[in-house]
Write a protein that holds these residues in place. Structure first.
Motif, PDB file in Angstrom:
ATOM      1  N   PHE A   1       0.822  -1.206   0.000  1.00 30.00           N
ATOM      2  CA  PHE A   1       0.000   0.000   0.000  1.00 30.00           C
ATOM      3  C   PHE A   1       0.861   1.263   0.000  1.00 30.00           C
ATOM      4  O   PHE A   1       0.575   2.238  -0.703  1.00 30.00           O
ATOM      5  CB  PHE A   1      -0.917  -0.022   1.228  1.00 30.00           C
ATOM      6  N   LEU A   2       1.950   1.236   0.784  1.00 28.94           N
ATOM      7  CA  LEU A   2       2.821   2.401   0.920  1.00 28.94           C
ATOM      8  C   LEU A   2       3.935   2.443  -0.113  1.00 28.94           C
ATOM      9  O   LEU A   2       4.738   3.371  -0.125  1.00 28.94           O
ATOM     10  CB  LEU A   2       3.430   2.427   2.330  1.00 28.94           C
ATOM     11  N   HIS A   3       3.998   1.420  -0.973  1.00 30.20           N
ATOM     12  CA  HIS A   3       5.038   1.317  -2.009  1.00 30.20           C
ATOM     13  C   HIS A   3       6.429   1.240  -1.389  1.00 30.20           C
ATOM     14  O   HIS A   3       7.379   1.854  -1.889  1.00 30.20           O
ATOM     15  CB  HIS A   3       4.945   2.486  -2.999  1.00 30.20           C
TER      16      HIS A   3
ATOM     17  N   PHE B   1      -1.787   9.322   7.245  1.00 28.06           N
ATOM     18  CA  PHE B   1      -1.994   7.982   6.687  1.00 28.06           C
ATOM     19  C   PHE B   1      -3.488   7.689   6.588  1.00 28.06           C
ATOM     20  O   PHE B   1      -4.243   7.875   7.537  1.00 28.06           O
ATOM     21  CB  PHE B   1      -1.319   6.938   7.587  1.00 28.06           C
TER      22      PHE B   1
ATOM     23  N   THR C   1      -5.522   7.832  -2.744  1.00 30.73           N
ATOM     24  CA  THR C   1      -5.864   6.526  -2.177  1.00 30.73           C
ATOM     25  C   THR C   1      -5.528   6.421  -0.700  1.00 30.73           C
ATOM     26  O   THR C   1      -5.623   5.354  -0.111  1.00 30.73           O
ATOM     27  CB  THR C   1      -5.148   5.393  -2.950  1.00 30.73           C
TER      28      THR C   1
ATOM     29  N   ARG D   1      -2.491   7.037   0.764  1.00 29.03           N
ATOM     30  CA  ARG D   1      -1.130   6.579   1.071  1.00 29.03           C
ATOM     31  C   ARG D   1      -0.333   7.582   1.877  1.00 29.03           C
ATOM     32  O   ARG D   1       0.763   7.276   2.347  1.00 29.03           O
ATOM     33  CB  ARG D   1      -0.374   6.242  -0.222  1.00 29.03           C
TER      34      ARG D   1
ATOM     35  N   GLU E   1       2.201  10.244  -1.575  1.00 27.32           N
ATOM     36  CA  GLU E   1       1.235  10.269  -2.672  1.00 27.32           C
ATOM     37  C   GLU E   1       0.728  11.688  -2.897  1.00 27.32           C
ATOM     38  O   GLU E   1       0.604  12.138  -4.045  1.00 27.32           O
ATOM     39  CB  GLU E   1       0.064   9.337  -2.360  1.00 27.32           C
TER      40      GLU E   1
END
Length: 386
Positions: free
Chosen positions: A96-98, A214, A220, A222, A226
């Motif tokens: 989700f957080l890459h 968060f 989305t 992130r 993001e």
């Protein structure tokens, strides 16, 4: 069948002696007052930004997990405290957080303080915002590093402090920068791109605390990477609590494989605390699954609410898109007038040393009557001081 009957019989007959002798006292039992939401009361003190606390899908998923796994593991992660659900969440958060990997703590406070103490040592120098939150300060105490504070959300002051340290530094030390996405003390948004630019110029490691960004900022949810379109790998660690937008308990930290693996061996809050109960892990997984476009909806509500407060001539400290609104007044007695007026009219929020804190909930977008009532009450409160 016989064993079940015998078990029930013995269980009913089991009357153990108390471990301690109860102390008789005539002291009055104090109860913490709770706001019960009904037609007369609106609760804006509770942090439920994405309205997940009363979600039936999440409740059902948690109930199913309790029936299968029980309510807790009764052990730290490295000692019978890890289930496949914990591993699933850590994989989900990293994706989700890459980031490459993530780690989940059982308590948000220790996720922040332990993550700092696991990396920063006595010989290091930590640069931290003057309004950094309490868990960050506890991490600094545990790390025993040299601490240099810079002006709130001011990259230029950070650079000045770095140059001063460089001039007086006899030998090179590792340098860390710790910043909050949304400041709990002021509600202001961190200018992340400017801070990263300074950090990369001076070869600093960057820790970003995202408890209140968060799940809220970015299309989305992130967070700030993001929101500002920044490659998350430029941040060494992203950590925070799961007790804001996600509606669970616990905390997380995300980073490189090496960063997270180090915490599994030296993060005190991870090693010595019983793991996060599995049903609360499921709450996070389900919340992330259902997040959809809720961050966008919340951002629109936050901006509209912010504009209304300014039109009422309130002094709003927080960022327009912050999930909570922080109002301050001079003299401080005006804050008490606002708080009491709203309380008497059934609109409840938080009054602390920072000011008046109003937590938003995207459900207000659907409940127009409730939102209009909040506006009317706040408008009336503003007329008392303006």
């Amino acid at each position: 069948m016989y064993d079940d009957v015998l078990f029930e019989q013995r269980l009913n007959e089991f009357k153990p002696e108390p471990l301690i002798t109860p102390i008789e006292t005539n002291a009055e039992v104090l109860e913490i007052p709770m706001v019960k939401e009904d037609s007369n009361n609106i609760d804006l003190a509770k942090a439920n930004y994405l309205n997940v606390l009363d979600n039936e899908e999440i409740k059902k998923a948690s109930e199913d997990l309790i029936r299968e796994y029980g309510v807790g593991t009764c052990g730290p992660r490295a000692f019978y405290g890890t289930t496949d659900i914990h591993l699933e969440l850590e994989e989900c958060l990293a994706k989700f957080l890459h980031m490459e990997e993530s780690i989940v703590y059982s308590y948000g406070f220790v996720a922040i303080s332990s993550s700092i103490a696991a990396y920063c040592k006595k010989s290091d120098i930590i640069f931290v915002d003057e309004h950094a939150n309490f868990p960050i300060h506890q991490g600094l105490i545990a790390a025993k590093s040299k601490v240099v504070k810079f002006a709130h959300n001011d990259p230029k002051d950070l650079k000045r402090k770095l140059l001063q340290v460089a001039e007086n530094e006899k030998r090179k030390s590792r340098k860390f920068l710790i910043i909050e996405g949304i400041s709990w003390a002021t509600g202001k948004l961190c200018p992340l791109p400017d801070f990263i630019e300074v950090a990369e110029e001076f070869k600093m490691r960057v820790f970003l605390e995202e408890s209140y960004s968060f799940g809220v900022f970015g299309a989305t949810g992130r967070g700030l990477t993001e929101y500002f379109s920044i490659d998350p790998t430029r941040i060494d660690m992203i950590f925070g609590t799961l007790e804001g937008a996600i509606g669970s308990i616990g905390g997380f930290c995300a980073g490189s494989n090496l960063t997270i693996e180090h915490q599994r061996l030296s993060g005190s809050g991870y090693i010595f605390s019983a793991s996060l109960p599995t049903y609360l892990v499921k709450v996070v997984l389900k919340s992330l699954e259902l997040i959809g476009d809720k961050p966008k909806q919340l951002a629109e509500l936050a901006k509209t609410f912010h504009q209304f407060l300014e039109e009422c001539k309130f002094h709003v400290e927080s960022h327009p898109e912050a999930p909570f609104k922080l109002i301050t007044a001079t003299p401080k007695s005006d804050e008490i007038k606002i708080y009491q007026h709203c309380k008497e009219n059934g609109v409840h929020f938080i009054h602390n040393d920072n000011g008046l804190m109003i937590n938003l909930n995207i459900n207000l977008l659907q409940e127009k009557d409730k939102l209009d009532r909040i506006y009317r009450v706040l408008k009336g409160a503003s007329e008392l001081i303006n």
